[in-house]
Design a protein around this motif. Sequence first.
Motif, short mmCIF file in Angstrom:
data_model
loop_
_atom_site.label_atom_id
_atom_site.label_comp_id
_atom_site.label_asym_id
_atom_site.label_seq_id
_atom_site.Cartn_x
_atom_site.Cartn_y
_atom_site.Cartn_z
N ARG A 179 0.81 -1.16 0.11
CA ARG A 179 -0.12 0.14 -0.02
C ARG A 179 0.92 1.28 0.11
NH1 ARG A 179 -2.79 -1.45 3.92
NH2 ARG A 179 -4.24 -2.94 2.58
N ARG A 180 2.22 1.10 0.62
CA ARG A 180 2.97 2.33 0.61
C ARG A 180 3.86 2.53 -0.62
NH1 ARG A 180 4.12 -0.05 5.70
NH2 ARG A 180 6.13 -0.62 4.90
N LYS A 185 -4.76 -14.25 -2.22
CA LYS A 185 -5.69 -13.02 -1.72
C LYS A 185 -4.82 -11.83 -1.77
CE LYS A 185 -8.19 -16.46 1.01
NZ LYS A 185 -8.46 -16.71 2.53
N LEU A 186 -3.54 -11.82 -1.19
CA LEU A 186 -2.89 -10.34 -1.22
C LEU A 186 -2.67 -10.26 -2.78
CD1 LEU A 186 -0.78 -8.60 0.53
CD2 LEU A 186 0.88 -10.19 -0.45
N LEU A 227 5.06 -0.49 -8.04
CA LEU A 227 4.31 -1.66 -7.54
C LEU A 227 4.69 -2.85 -8.29
CD1 LEU A 227 1.91 -2.04 -5.49
CD2 LEU A 227 0.28 -1.98 -7.34
N PRO A 228 4.92 -4.02 -7.51
CA PRO A 228 5.22 -5.34 -8.55
C PRO A 228 3.91 -5.57 -9.43
CG PRO A 228 5.68 -5.45 -6.09
CD PRO A 228 5.13 -4.28 -6.21
N ALA A 229 4.57 -6.29 -10.41
CA ALA A 229 3.33 -6.86 -11.32
C ALA A 229 2.99 -8.00 -11.10
CB ALA A 229 3.91 -6.65 -12.82
N PHE A 278 -4.21 -6.54 -4.79
CA PHE A 278 -3.67 -5.35 -5.35
C PHE A 278 -3.52 -5.42 -6.64
CE2 PHE A 278 -2.18 -5.11 -1.09
CZ PHE A 278 -2.07 -3.53 -0.75
N SER A 279 -4.53 -6.54 -7.52
CA SER A 279 -4.45 -6.74 -8.87
C SER A 279 -3.12 -7.19 -9.28
CB SER A 279 -5.02 -5.53 -9.73
OG SER A 279 -6.43 -5.35 -9.22
N LEU A 280 -2.42 -8.07 -8.66
CA LEU A 280 -1.31 -8.52 -9.14
C LEU A 280 -1.39 -10.10 -9.67
CD1 LEU A 280 0.96 -7.49 -6.19
CD2 LEU A 280 0.49 -6.14 -8.21
N LYS A 281 -0.44 -10.73 -10.51
CA LYS A 281 -0.47 -12.03 -10.88
C LYS A 281 -0.04 -12.80 -9.77
CE LYS A 281 -0.43 -10.94 -15.91
NZ LYS A 281 0.41 -10.71 -17.05
N SER A 282 -0.54 -13.77 -9.39
CA SER A 282 -0.04 -14.83 -8.41
C SER A 282 0.37 -15.99 -9.04
CB SER A 282 -1.11 -15.17 -7.34
OG SER A 282 -0.56 -16.09 -6.36
#
Length: 436
Positions: A110-111, A133-134, A117-119, A138-142
Motif C-alpha cells: 500500500r505504501r 488473496k494478497l 508496485l510489483p506486477a 492489489f490486482s497482481l498476478k500470483s
Amino acid sequence: MENNKNEKPHVLVIPFPQSGHMLPHLDLTHQLLFRGAVVTVVVTPNNSTYVDPLRRLHSPENLRTLILPFPSHPLIPSGVESLQQLPLQALPHMLEALSGLRDPLSDWLRRQPPSDLPAAIVGSSFLSPWINKLADEFSLKSICFLPINAHSVATMWAQEDRGFFDDLESATTASYGLVVNSFYELETQYVETVKAKFMTHHRVWTVGPLLPVNSGVDRGGRSSVPSEKVTAWLDSSGENSVVYVGFGSQIRLTKQQTAALAAALERSGVRFIWAVRDAAKKISGDSQDADAGEDVIPAGFEERVAGKGLVIRGWAPQSMILNHRAVGSYLTHLGWGSVLEGLVGGVVLLAWPMQADHFYNTKLLVDELRAAVRAGENRESVPDPEELARVLVESVKEDLPERLEFMKLREKGLNAIKEGGSSYNNLDDLVRETTL
C-alpha cells in the motif's frame, strides 16, 4: 532478453523458509534478475543470509530485500524461522505462522508508489492460500513455485484424501500460473496432465534444472569440515570412486538406521563422504524418541574408516561434491532438489525414499525410467548392511546400466537450460508474462 530501464518488470518473490524450497526459489530469482527483472525478495531476519549469494551478483537497484519479523506461533520455539530446524510434523504450524506475513506485506504494498508496485508475486505454492488473496487485493498476478516435478504434482493432486494439502492444491490451481523445477523432455506426459487436468490453462512453466547460484559465497550454515579440505580429499580420490551420502535438510536417521548404514559403508570398503545433520529442535507435544532427532554415528566408526571416509557434521557443500569427478554415486532420500543436483553432477542415484514426494520420484526414476537404483524402502526401514554394502560397491562401476540411462537424462536436462532450450525459453516467457 533485453528490457529498457523503464520497462523492467518488478516481481515480488516470497519463498518458503526451508532450504529445499528456499534455495531453488532463489536460483529461480537469479534467472529472473538475469533476464532484466527487478526483484524484491521477502525473508525473515534469520533467513536473510540465504540472499547473500545473489547480493554478490546483482545490484541493489535490481535486487531488493524486504526483511519482515517472523510471526510468532505458540508451537514454534523462539528464534526458529525455518522448517529444517523442526520435525516435519511442525509443517502446519509453520504454515499458520507464515500466514501472519500477509498483513505486513499488504501494508508495504500500500505504501509503494504506483510506478514501483510489483506486477506479479512469484510465491511458494505452500503459501499460496494467502498469497493469492494478497495478489487479488492489489490486482497482481500470483504465480506459484513448486520445487518438485510434474509427476509428483499430478500424482499427489489425483489422491482423494490429502488433509490440509487440499487447501494448498486448490490455491495453487487457482493461481495465474505454476513454475516447476523440472524440464519438459523428462516428463512431457505429466506436464501436459497438470495443464489439462488441474490448471486448465497453458501457464505451467518447466524451468529446471535450476543451477545453484555461483557467487563464491557458501549457501549453507556451519560445517565441521571446511570446503577446501573436502575438495582436497576428493582431489586425492580416483574418478567415480566415491559414494556421497546425504539425506537433505529435513531427514534425520534413527540410531538403528545410522548403525546399519555405518556398517554397510565399512564393509563395502568404498571411499565415501557422509553428511550428518544437526539435531532438530523439539516442539510442544513432540513424541519422537530421544534418538530420532539426530544421526548418531557409532563410537569408533570414524577411526576405523580413517582415510577411506569423511564425515561432515552440519552443512556440506553438496553441489560442489556432486560435481567433482571423484564422486560416482549418491545415496539419497531422492528429494527432487537432490535428484537435480545429482543429475547435473552426473552421479548414480541410490534411492532411499523417506516421505512425501520421495516415493513418487523413486517410482519415476527407478521403476519407470530405470535410471536410479533402489537402496532403501521408507523412513521406518533399517537396511540390511550386507545388501546395502553390495549396492554401494556396484554403484561406482562405470558400466552400471542405471548410470548409462541417467546420463542420457542428464544430456537432455543440460540441453533444456541452454539458450534456445525448453527451460531457457520458458524462463524468458515467464518474465514476459509478468509485463503483460
